[in-house]
Design a protein around this motif. Structure first.
Motif, PDB file in Angstrom:
ATOM      1  N   ASN A   1      -0.355  16.588  13.263  1.00  0.00           N
ATOM      2  CA  ASN A   1       0.443  16.052  13.551  1.00  0.00           C
ATOM      3  C   ASN A   1       1.259  14.978  12.866  1.00  0.00           C
ATOM      4  OD1 ASN A   1       1.494  18.810  14.872  1.00  0.00           O
ATOM      5  ND2 ASN A   1       0.673  17.757  17.069  1.00  0.00           N
ATOM      6  N   MET A   2       0.137  14.319  12.267  1.00  0.00           N
ATOM      7  CA  MET A   2       0.581  13.128  11.372  1.00  0.00           C
ATOM      8  C   MET A   2       1.057  13.530  10.366  1.00  0.00           C
ATOM      9  SD  MET A   2      -3.016  10.563  12.517  1.00  0.00           S
ATOM     10  CE  MET A   2      -2.499   9.554  11.322  1.00  0.00           C
ATOM     11  N   HIS A   3       0.278  14.476   9.537  1.00  0.00           N
ATOM     12  CA  HIS A   3       0.739  15.142   8.135  1.00  0.00           C
ATOM     13  C   HIS A   3       2.054  15.830   8.298  1.00  0.00           C
ATOM     14  CE1 HIS A   3      -2.553  14.465   6.367  1.00  0.00           C
ATOM     15  NE2 HIS A   3      -2.920  14.713   6.849  1.00  0.00           N
ATOM     16  N   ARG A   4       2.484  16.409   9.741  1.00  0.00           N
ATOM     17  CA  ARG A   4       3.903  17.342   9.607  1.00  0.00           C
ATOM     18  C   ARG A   4       4.632  15.278   9.900  1.00  0.00           C
ATOM     19  NH1 ARG A   4       5.222  21.304  14.339  1.00  0.00           N
ATOM     20  NH2 ARG A   4       6.994  21.757  13.779  1.00  0.00           N
ATOM     21  N   ALA A   5       4.350  14.298  10.165  1.00  0.00           N
ATOM     22  CA  ALA A   5       4.803  13.703  11.132  1.00  0.00           C
ATOM     23  C   ALA A   5       5.701  12.883   9.499  1.00  0.00           C
ATOM     24  CB  ALA A   5       5.181  12.721  11.466  1.00  0.00           C
TER      25      ALA A   5
ATOM     26  N   MET B   1       0.597  -1.353  -0.093  1.00  0.00           N
ATOM     27  CA  MET B   1       0.051   0.359  -0.349  1.00  0.00           C
ATOM     28  C   MET B   1       0.816   1.263   0.200  1.00  0.00           C
ATOM     29  SD  MET B   1      -2.783   0.945   2.615  1.00  0.00           S
ATOM     30  CE  MET B   1      -3.462  -0.087   2.600  1.00  0.00           C
ATOM     31  N   SER B   2       0.663   2.018  -0.887  1.00  0.00           N
ATOM     32  CA  SER B   2       1.912   3.651  -0.739  1.00  0.00           C
ATOM     33  C   SER B   2       0.815   4.211   0.246  1.00  0.00           C
ATOM     34  CB  SER B   2       0.857   4.259  -2.086  1.00  0.00           C
ATOM     35  OG  SER B   2      -0.168   4.882  -2.030  1.00  0.00           O
ATOM     36  N   LYS B   3       2.067   4.973   0.373  1.00  0.00           N
ATOM     37  CA  LYS B   3       1.845   6.099   1.479  1.00  0.00           C
ATOM     38  C   LYS B   3       0.578   6.975   2.164  1.00  0.00           C
ATOM     39  CE  LYS B   3       3.842   9.974   1.959  1.00  0.00           C
ATOM     40  NZ  LYS B   3       5.408  11.333   2.074  1.00  0.00           N
ATOM     41  N   GLU B   4       0.180   7.557   0.582  1.00  0.00           N
ATOM     42  CA  GLU B   4      -0.498   8.237  -0.146  1.00  0.00           C
ATOM     43  C   GLU B   4      -2.503   7.748   0.239  1.00  0.00           C
ATOM     44  OE1 GLU B   4       1.966   8.320  -1.724  1.00  0.00           O
ATOM     45  OE2 GLU B   4       2.867  10.048  -1.639  1.00  0.00           O
ATOM     46  N   ARG B   5      -2.297   6.305  -0.218  1.00  0.00           N
ATOM     47  CA  ARG B   5      -3.525   6.136   0.111  1.00  0.00           C
ATOM     48  C   ARG B   5      -4.151   5.537   2.020  1.00  0.00           C
ATOM     49  NH1 ARG B   5      -6.251   0.583  -2.267  1.00  0.00           N
ATOM     50  NH2 ARG B   5      -8.075   0.389  -1.174  1.00  0.00           N
ATOM     51  N   LEU B   6      -3.100   5.530   2.580  1.00  0.00           N
ATOM     52  CA  LEU B   6      -2.768   5.046   3.876  1.00  0.00           C
ATOM     53  C   LEU B   6      -3.542   6.433   4.208  1.00  0.00           C
ATOM     54  CD1 LEU B   6      -2.761   3.261   6.295  1.00  0.00           C
ATOM     55  CD2 LEU B   6      -0.743   3.917   6.911  1.00  0.00           C
ATOM     56  N   THR B   7      -2.925   7.546   4.043  1.00  0.00           N
ATOM     57  CA  THR B   7      -3.070   9.137   4.574  1.00  0.00           C
ATOM     58  C   THR B   7      -4.030   9.254   4.242  1.00  0.00           C
ATOM     59  OG1 THR B   7      -1.801  10.099   3.132  1.00  0.00           O
ATOM     60  CG2 THR B   7      -0.802   9.929   5.347  1.00  0.00           C
ATOM     61  N   ALA B   8      -4.479   9.535   2.973  1.00  0.00           N
ATOM     62  CA  ALA B   8      -5.666   9.357   2.352  1.00  0.00           C
ATOM     63  C   ALA B   8      -6.973   9.060   3.367  1.00  0.00           C
ATOM     64  CB  ALA B   8      -6.059   9.034   1.204  1.00  0.00           C
ATOM     65  N   PHE B   9      -6.782   7.756   3.063  1.00  0.00           N
ATOM     66  CA  PHE B   9      -7.614   6.975   3.998  1.00  0.00           C
ATOM     67  C   PHE B   9      -7.899   7.551   5.694  1.00  0.00           C
ATOM     68  CE2 PHE B   9      -9.038   3.033   7.369  1.00  0.00           C
ATOM     69  CZ  PHE B   9      -9.750   2.995   7.092  1.00  0.00           C
ATOM     70  N   THR B  10      -6.797   7.900   6.459  1.00  0.00           N
ATOM     71  CA  THR B  10      -7.298   8.177   7.948  1.00  0.00           C
ATOM     72  C   THR B  10      -7.891   9.641   7.875  1.00  0.00           C
ATOM     73  OG1 THR B  10      -4.833   7.252   8.001  1.00  0.00           O
ATOM     74  CG2 THR B  10      -5.366   8.786   9.943  1.00  0.00           C
ATOM     75  N   ASP B  11      -7.419  10.367   6.998  1.00  0.00           N
ATOM     76  CA  ASP B  11      -7.600  11.821   6.613  1.00  0.00           C
ATOM     77  C   ASP B  11      -9.126  11.704   6.630  1.00  0.00           C
ATOM     78  OD1 ASP B  11      -4.988  13.111   6.522  1.00  0.00           O
ATOM     79  OD2 ASP B  11      -5.182  12.936   4.331  1.00  0.00           O
ATOM     80  N   ALA B  12      -9.965  10.524   5.701  1.00  0.00           N
ATOM     81  CA  ALA B  12     -11.280  10.609   5.554  1.00  0.00           C
ATOM     82  C   ALA B  12     -12.123   9.945   7.280  1.00  0.00           C
ATOM     83  CB  ALA B  12     -11.567   9.705   3.944  1.00  0.00           C
ATOM     84  N   VAL B  13     -11.244   8.995   7.175  1.00  0.00           N
ATOM     85  CA  VAL B  13     -12.131   8.243   9.059  1.00  0.00           C
ATOM     86  C   VAL B  13     -11.991   9.573   9.799  1.00  0.00           C
ATOM     87  CG1 VAL B  13     -11.930   6.753  10.523  1.00  0.00           C
ATOM     88  CG2 VAL B  13     -11.949   5.988   8.447  1.00  0.00           C
ATOM     89  N   LEU B  14     -11.164  10.168  10.197  1.00  0.00           N
ATOM     90  CA  LEU B  14     -11.043  11.669  10.642  1.00  0.00           C
ATOM     91  C   LEU B  14     -11.773  12.728  10.663  1.00  0.00           C
ATOM     92  CD1 LEU B  14      -7.124  12.007  12.072  1.00  0.00           C
ATOM     93  CD2 LEU B  14      -9.347  11.354  13.516  1.00  0.00           C
ATOM     94  N   ALA B  15     -12.066  13.057   9.558  1.00  0.00           N
ATOM     95  CA  ALA B  15     -13.144  14.198   9.359  1.00  0.00           C
ATOM     96  C   ALA B  15     -14.549  13.532   9.517  1.00  0.00           C
ATOM     97  CB  ALA B  15     -12.852  14.142   7.616  1.00  0.00           C
TER      98      ALA B  15
END
Length: 185
Positions: free
Chosen positions: A59-63, A1-15
């Protein structure tokens, strides 16, 4: 899985979690300023939870900015982090309706500490996988300030369980104002 896919999923769920928070806010019994004022603890709990989740997202995006590699452990960590985070609307509504209740505050505190533990696990794994390059500008929950954050939350939980029922919510607010936000800005 790519980093972008994981961060997009995390963004969506947190939203979604953050949106559900506002839906859990109580409405005033009557549209008067006095009735709105009676909901101050509900608005306070919502505000603390919203900004706690929001700063976690920032902070997750920054890290993750310099992350080059992810692995299955990080994917599972993100899923577990989101699972525990999904309890925020529920525990926030418990605290909003029962602000000085140690059981409600303890449930909220347990969720806060579980999410914090998942964040620590994530930072450890990011640093291990990416040779310490995942953390930008010296930002890390693993530094001294991050450990103070954990200690204050544990102290808040202990005080909630013993002498000061609302201590957990105040501990989260104090860590957000004095530790998390200054590092994020």
């Amino acid at each position: 899985m790519s980093k972008e896919r994981l961060t997009a999923f995390t963004d969506a769920v947190l939203a979604i979690i953050m949106t559900i928070l506002v839906l859990e806010l109580n409405k005033p019994e009557a549209m008067t300023w006095a009735a709105v004022w009676e909901l101050r603890e509900s608005f306070f709990a919502y505000t603390v939870s919203f900004f706690w989740l929001g700063t976690m997202w920032v902070n997750m995006h920054r890290a993750w900015h310099n992350v080059e590699k992810i692995n299955n452990e990080l994917v599972w960590n993100a899923l577990i982090l989101l699972f525990f985070s999904s309890f925020f609307p529920y525990t926030t509504s418990l605290v909003a309706d029962n602000f000085d209740n140690p059981v409600a505050q303890t449930m909220y505190g347990v969720v806060v500490l579980l999410v914090t533990a998942c964040n620590i696990w994530m930072y450890v794994e990011l640093n291990r996988l990416n040779n310490g390059q995942s953390v930008e500008d010296g930002f890390s929950i693993l530094d001294g300030r991050g450990m103070i954050d954990v200690v204050l939350k544990v102290l808040g939980l202990i005080l909630t369980l013993t002498v000061f029922p609302s201590a957990m919510m105040w501990a989260v607010l104090i860590t957000a104002i004095f530790i998390v936000l200054p590092r994020s800005i």
